[in-house]
Design a protein around this motif. Structure first.
Motif, PDB file in Angstrom:
ATOM      1  N   GLU A  37       0.820  -1.211   0.000  1.00  0.00           N
ATOM      2  CA  GLU A  37       0.000   0.000   0.000  1.00  0.00           C
ATOM      3  C   GLU A  37       0.855   1.263   0.000  1.00  0.00           C
ATOM      4  O   GLU A  37       0.522   2.253  -0.647  1.00  0.00           O
ATOM      5  N   ARG A  38       1.977   1.227   0.690  1.00  0.00           N
ATOM      6  CA  ARG A  38       2.840   2.412   0.783  1.00  0.00           C
ATOM      7  C   ARG A  38       3.496   2.788  -0.540  1.00  0.00           C
ATOM      8  O   ARG A  38       4.038   3.880  -0.677  1.00  0.00           O
ATOM      9  N   HIS A  39       3.461   1.881  -1.539  1.00  0.00           N
ATOM     10  CA  HIS A  39       4.046   2.145  -2.854  1.00  0.00           C
ATOM     11  C   HIS A  39       3.039   2.720  -3.852  1.00  0.00           C
ATOM     12  O   HIS A  39       3.397   2.991  -4.997  1.00  0.00           O
ATOM     13  N   LEU A  40       1.801   2.900  -3.429  1.00  0.00           N
ATOM     14  CA  LEU A  40       0.728   3.260  -4.354  1.00  0.00           C
ATOM     15  C   LEU A  40       0.420   4.754  -4.341  1.00  0.00           C
ATOM     16  O   LEU A  40       0.660   5.452  -3.363  1.00  0.00           O
ATOM     17  N   ASN A  41      -0.162   5.215  -5.448  1.00  0.00           N
ATOM     18  CA  ASN A  41      -0.624   6.598  -5.520  1.00  0.00           C
ATOM     19  C   ASN A  41      -2.116   6.652  -5.164  1.00  0.00           C
ATOM     20  O   ASN A  41      -2.695   5.662  -4.719  1.00  0.00           O
ATOM     21  N   SER A  42      -2.740   7.792  -5.396  1.00  0.00           N
ATOM     22  CA  SER A  42      -4.144   7.958  -5.013  1.00  0.00           C
ATOM     23  C   SER A  42      -5.109   7.137  -5.863  1.00  0.00           C
ATOM     24  O   SER A  42      -6.281   7.020  -5.523  1.00  0.00           O
ATOM     25  N   TRP A  43      -4.636   6.556  -6.969  1.00  0.00           N
ATOM     26  CA  TRP A  43      -5.474   5.686  -7.803  1.00  0.00           C
ATOM     27  C   TRP A  43      -5.230   4.208  -7.496  1.00  0.00           C
ATOM     28  O   TRP A  43      -5.631   3.328  -8.262  1.00  0.00           O
ATOM     29  N   SER A  44      -4.495   3.947  -6.415  1.00  0.00           N
ATOM     30  CA  SER A  44      -4.189   2.580  -5.961  1.00  0.00           C
ATOM     31  C   SER A  44      -3.390   1.769  -6.985  1.00  0.00           C
ATOM     32  O   SER A  44      -3.571   0.561  -7.130  1.00  0.00           O
ATOM     33  N   VAL A  45      -2.499   2.444  -7.689  1.00  0.00           N
ATOM     34  CA  VAL A  45      -1.539   1.779  -8.570  1.00  0.00           C
ATOM     35  C   VAL A  45      -0.139   2.272  -8.187  1.00  0.00           C
ATOM     36  O   VAL A  45       0.007   3.277  -7.481  1.00  0.00           O
ATOM     37  N   ALA A  46       0.871   1.567  -8.655  1.00  0.00           N
ATOM     38  CA  ALA A  46       2.243   1.925  -8.286  1.00  0.00           C
ATOM     39  C   ALA A  46       2.553   3.374  -8.628  1.00  0.00           C
ATOM     40  O   ALA A  46       2.263   3.850  -9.728  1.00  0.00           O
ATOM     41  N   HIS A  47       3.130   4.071  -7.682  1.00  0.00           N
ATOM     42  CA  HIS A  47       3.528   5.460  -7.884  1.00  0.00           C
ATOM     43  C   HIS A  47       4.653   5.487  -8.916  1.00  0.00           C
ATOM     44  O   HIS A  47       5.544   4.635  -8.909  1.00  0.00           O
ATOM     45  N   GLY A  48       4.613   6.465  -9.818  1.00  0.00           N
ATOM     46  CA  GLY A  48       5.638   6.588 -10.848  1.00  0.00           C
ATOM     47  C   GLY A  48       7.040   6.681 -10.283  1.00  0.00           C
ATOM     48  O   GLY A  48       7.992   6.172 -10.867  1.00  0.00           O
ATOM     49  N   GLY A  49       7.177   7.302  -9.132  1.00  0.00           N
ATOM     50  CA  GLY A  49       8.491   7.415  -8.500  1.00  0.00           C
ATOM     51  C   GLY A  49       9.041   6.069  -8.065  1.00  0.00           C
ATOM     52  O   GLY A  49      10.250   5.826  -8.130  1.00  0.00           O
ATOM     53  N   VAL A  50       8.168   5.177  -7.647  1.00  0.00           N
ATOM     54  CA  VAL A  50       8.584   3.822  -7.277  1.00  0.00           C
ATOM     55  C   VAL A  50       9.070   3.087  -8.522  1.00  0.00           C
ATOM     56  O   VAL A  50      10.115   2.421  -8.503  1.00  0.00           O
ATOM     57  N   LEU A  51       8.329   3.209  -9.612  1.00  0.00           N
ATOM     58  CA  LEU A  51       8.717   2.548 -10.863  1.00  0.00           C
ATOM     59  C   LEU A  51      10.051   3.081 -11.376  1.00  0.00           C
ATOM     60  O   LEU A  51      10.925   2.306 -11.795  1.00  0.00           O
ATOM     61  N   MET A  52      10.214   4.387 -11.346  1.00  0.00           N
ATOM     62  CA  MET A  52      11.473   4.970 -11.811  1.00  0.00           C
ATOM     63  C   MET A  52      12.636   4.553 -10.920  1.00  0.00           C
ATOM     64  O   MET A  52      13.749   4.314 -11.409  1.00  0.00           O
ATOM     65  N   THR A  53      12.398   4.444  -9.631  1.00  0.00           N
ATOM     66  CA  THR A  53      13.454   3.995  -8.722  1.00  0.00           C
ATOM     67  C   THR A  53      13.865   2.567  -9.045  1.00  0.00           C
ATOM     68  O   THR A  53      15.062   2.248  -9.070  1.00  0.00           O
ATOM     69  N   LEU A  54      12.892   1.695  -9.294  1.00  0.00           N
ATOM     70  CA  LEU A  54      13.213   0.320  -9.678  1.00  0.00           C
ATOM     71  C   LEU A  54      14.068   0.296 -10.938  1.00  0.00           C
ATOM     72  O   LEU A  54      15.055  -0.459 -11.020  1.00  0.00           O
ATOM     73  N   LEU A  55      13.703   1.078 -11.934  1.00  0.00           N
ATOM     74  CA  LEU A  55      14.479   1.140 -13.169  1.00  0.00           C
ATOM     75  C   LEU A  55      15.898   1.641 -12.903  1.00  0.00           C
ATOM     76  O   LEU A  55      16.877   1.092 -13.413  1.00  0.00           O
ATOM     77  N   ASP A  56      16.012   2.671 -12.088  1.00  0.00           N
ATOM     78  CA  ASP A  56      17.308   3.260 -11.769  1.00  0.00           C
ATOM     79  C   ASP A  56      18.201   2.257 -11.033  1.00  0.00           C
ATOM     80  O   ASP A  56      19.390   2.118 -11.335  1.00  0.00           O
ATOM     81  N   VAL A  57      17.626   1.545 -10.076  1.00  0.00           N
ATOM     82  CA  VAL A  57      18.395   0.542  -9.320  1.00  0.00           C
ATOM     83  C   VAL A  57      18.840  -0.586 -10.241  1.00  0.00           C
ATOM     84  O   VAL A  57      19.992  -1.024 -10.186  1.00  0.00           O
ATOM     85  N   ALA A  58      17.942  -1.047 -11.104  1.00  0.00           N
ATOM     86  CA  ALA A  58      18.303  -2.132 -12.024  1.00  0.00           C
ATOM     87  C   ALA A  58      19.454  -1.708 -12.930  1.00  0.00           C
ATOM     88  O   ALA A  58      20.376  -2.491 -13.183  1.00  0.00           O
TER      89      ALA A  58
END
Length: 96
Positions: A37-58
């Protein structure tokens, strides 16, 4: 083959998000995240910042797999296009 030294698990932000190292070798890396839940935005989907962080870490892990003694890397520019939302309780697997 997996190079566990390519993943720096001593970064508090990475630990806090819950990013999991899967594999890294020869310039290729795989990391994962179980959405909570802490990774989600107000539409209950993954926050873009979380997705970008995953890409950056990879990307960083892939680079470090070529030289584990490297201190790290710096992302100078990064752009992506979001095609489909990641729903709550999904497991995201990112390959770079």
């Amino acid at each position: 083959m997996t190079n566990p030294n390519a993943f720096r698990d001593d970064i508090p932000f990475i630990k806090d998000l819950g990013i999991e190292f899967i594999s890294a070798d020869g310039g290729h890396a795989v990391v994962a995240l179980d959405l909570a839940e802490r990774h989600l935005n107000s539409w209950s989907v993954a926050h873009g910042g979380v997705l970008m962080t995953l890409l950056d870490v990879a990307m960083a892990v892939a680079g470090r797999s070529l030289d584990p003694s490297a201190g790290g890397g710096i992302t100078v520019e990064m752009k992506t296009t979001f095609v489909q939302p990641a729903n709550a309780r999904s497991r995201l697997i990112v390959s770079a």
